[in-house]
Design a protein around this motif. Sequence first.
Motif, short mmCIF file in Angstrom:
data_model
loop_
_atom_site.label_atom_id
_atom_site.label_comp_id
_atom_site.label_asym_id
_atom_site.label_seq_id
_atom_site.Cartn_x
_atom_site.Cartn_y
_atom_site.Cartn_z
N THR A 21 37.74 53.38 14.01
CA THR A 21 36.33 53.04 13.82
C THR A 21 35.47 53.80 14.83
OG1 THR A 21 36.96 50.84 13.10
CG2 THR A 21 34.67 51.14 13.72
N LEU B 71 28.39 47.94 22.51
CA LEU B 71 28.64 46.96 21.45
C LEU B 71 28.83 45.57 22.03
CD1 LEU B 71 31.06 49.03 19.19
CD2 LEU B 71 28.75 48.31 18.61
N SER C 167 33.32 55.79 3.92
CA SER C 167 32.16 54.95 4.24
C SER C 167 32.03 54.77 5.74
CB SER C 167 32.23 53.60 3.52
OG SER C 167 33.30 52.85 4.00
N LEU C 168 33.18 54.84 6.44
CA LEU C 168 33.14 54.75 7.91
C LEU C 168 32.45 55.99 8.49
CD1 LEU C 168 34.21 52.83 10.06
CD2 LEU C 168 36.31 54.14 10.14
N ASN D 95 30.71 53.35 24.11
CA ASN D 95 30.23 52.55 22.99
C ASN D 95 30.73 51.10 23.05
OD1 ASN D 95 28.72 52.23 20.69
ND2 ASN D 95 30.35 52.88 19.33
N VAL E 22 32.63 44.66 14.90
CA VAL E 22 33.21 46.00 14.72
C VAL E 22 34.73 45.88 14.70
CG1 VAL E 22 33.45 48.29 15.78
CG2 VAL E 22 31.22 47.18 15.73
N MET F 12 24.43 57.22 9.03
CA MET F 12 23.34 56.31 8.66
C MET F 12 22.76 55.61 9.89
SD MET F 12 23.00 56.94 5.59
CE MET F 12 21.65 55.85 5.24
N LEU F 13 23.67 55.26 10.82
CA LEU F 13 23.20 54.57 12.03
C LEU F 13 22.18 55.44 12.77
CD1 LEU F 13 23.67 51.98 13.66
CD2 LEU F 13 25.37 53.19 15.00
N TYR G 105 18.88 55.75 10.74
CA TYR G 105 18.10 54.51 10.89
C TYR G 105 17.42 54.49 12.27
CZ TYR G 105 20.65 52.56 6.85
OH TYR G 105 21.18 52.33 5.62
N PHE G 106 18.20 54.84 13.30
CA PHE G 106 17.66 54.82 14.67
C PHE G 106 16.45 55.76 14.78
CE2 PHE G 106 21.41 52.90 16.91
CZ PHE G 106 20.66 51.98 17.62
N LYS H 183 14.63 57.02 12.43
CA LYS H 183 13.53 56.61 11.54
C LYS H 183 12.68 55.52 12.21
CE LYS H 183 14.28 53.77 7.96
NZ LYS H 183 13.36 52.68 8.15
N ASN H 184 13.36 54.60 12.88
CA ASN H 184 12.64 53.47 13.49
C ASN H 184 12.15 53.76 14.91
OD1 ASN H 184 13.26 52.03 11.18
ND2 ASN H 184 15.11 51.14 12.05
N ASN H 185 12.66 54.82 15.51
CA ASN H 185 12.30 55.15 16.90
C ASN H 185 11.95 56.63 17.01
OD1 ASN H 185 13.36 52.54 18.28
ND2 ASN H 185 15.03 53.28 17.01
N LYS I 270 30.31 57.81 6.90
CA LYS I 270 28.89 57.71 6.52
C LYS I 270 28.13 56.72 7.40
CE LYS I 270 27.66 57.57 2.07
NZ LYS I 270 27.81 57.22 0.64
N SER I 271 28.83 55.66 7.82
CA SER I 271 28.16 54.63 8.61
C SER I 271 27.57 55.22 9.90
CB SER I 271 29.12 53.48 8.94
OG SER I 271 30.07 53.88 9.91
#
Lengths: 339, 270
Positions: B109, B90, B5-6, B86, B99, B12-13, B16-17, B19-21, B8-9
């Motif tokens: 991470t 953050l 899942s890490l 990063n 985080v 996905m990040l 999402y970025f 998609k929105n930008n 995948k995160s």
Amino acid sequence: MSSKIAIEANDLVKNYVSFIRRGIFGRRRVVVEALKGVSFGVLKGEVFGLLGPNGAGKTTTVKILCTLLLPDSGTATILGYDVVKDASKVRRIIGVSLTVEKGFYWKLTGKENLKYFGMLYGLDGKFLEDRVNMLLELVGLRKLGVEDKLYEEYSLGMKARLSLARALLTDPPVIILDEPTLGLDPPSARCLREMLVKLAHEEGKTVLMTTHNMFEAEMVCDRVAIIDRGEIIVMGTVDELKKRVAGSVGIEMFVLTSARASLDSIALKIREGIGVPCSIVGENGGYRIKIVSPSDEVDEVTSRTLRILHDHKCSVRRIEVKEPTLEDVFIKLTGRTGF
Amino acid sequence: MGLISLLKSGIMLDIYFFKNNKSELLSMLLWPYLMLGLILGAGMLFGSTSAFKQNTGLNADPIIYFIASTIVAMAAISVMWEVGGNILFLRWIGALPYVLLAPHRISTTLILSYIPRYLFLSLIQLLEFAPIIILVENLSSGVLKILVLALAIVVGMLPLLGFSALFASILISIKEETHVLSWLNPLILLFSGALYPAYLLPYWTQVISWILPSTYTIELARLASIIGSPQLAPITFLIGVLLGMTIVYNSLAYILIDIGERKALGKGAI
């Protein structure tokens, strides 16, 4: 340790070291004593409030409990796990909200942010999807219709709700919140407070929250510890603490004056001349003078205070006599407010 | 499960970025061409591509050399910024504590959530240059070079992750907001030979270049650009060096980032 205790802090000490620049190359070492031996316990399933003015040591205590700060000495445990030695185990059983105004990706929606942090915390697939949907419902963001809005477009109240939702992502038994209602409008703050009480009393979660809002502590907390200058000065249920000022009332005077400097002299005269605890804070362009007076001496204390104010050319706009509050407890114990 | 899942995160990040930008997606796609244009344009100020070929003794088409350098340089910059830098990002958005509260070591991470994003973005950028490489070369030679470049991106990333995490360990423990990477990155690229072959730089810079993993990644990319049909021996050697550095830098990062985190937790820098 009793199994009824969820959070326990024993003699926590923390000093911050910083350096102040002097000239181009010089610097002076400054040590700030943030905590001077803080001890308290939080029972399972209760809302516990750590109450104190700015700089009292609330956030430092919370950060130590969340494993985000190492104490210089002393110990703290969450459900029996040491916050230093078992930090990774502690991180699995706590939900945390440190600030409500930031902490998320601005260009992601509220829902996307929750999903991202869920994955970071080890959740995945349908379970994560369902959990996020449930939390959006719980904190009311779905009802507001803003779950798919970008975080940067959220109001402070929405951000606070999202922050609480993140703290609940892994369904932790212990929730730690630092000033969860700071800056919120009254309806949002009330809604958040109701959620906290529900989480503790209906779902059995342990909630530790800090606040400098006396009213909030009275409304929400089962027990309260008042912290000031790095020390717990009193702890107990709200009623227990109010008993400390039993037989007293709070006299509030709203005054206008052009000379800020004379306020210190006024406070000194009230404390030493009349012999009652008093605090003065700026409020709505004027100043609020709060006096804790014995119930049977209200008239005398009021008239003597008015005389002092008259001597200092202060214009008194309003006088109120109220039942004692937690603020009065704080004033009585410290002789000031600072809130 | 947690580590998957890490991974995948990170993907996905980015999804999402983008998609929105939409503008960020566009700039991501344009960036490689802009960077190549910049490198070529800056080079042209000092002479033509044939002059560059003469000066450096490069036995390859300079365009292909610069494309290879650009791809690897961008990949190196990306790793340095996204892993090393990063922490500052953050901290700036206030998400660093959350985080850190994830049930993984911070190094895990930072690195694991980045790997899929890196591969995805770098390979897209490589594919953007594929038509030019095939146009300048012929189909079979072009495809071979693209494959060696892909290998350089993948293997070259491994030590760079640890190398960048070393910077993360410094950034996490200091409260300073200055981004050391913003001035360090161009120097690293210069010393690694991304802009000019490292063996033509002064001796003292060559000594620095030996310890930089990006030097070997760029060398691998250079091999792809100058050799008509890349040979197995030098490529194997460079891959061996990179894998050795992977062990060294990632082990160092694993230890130092933990020390950095403890220092930060002690100082209250989080």
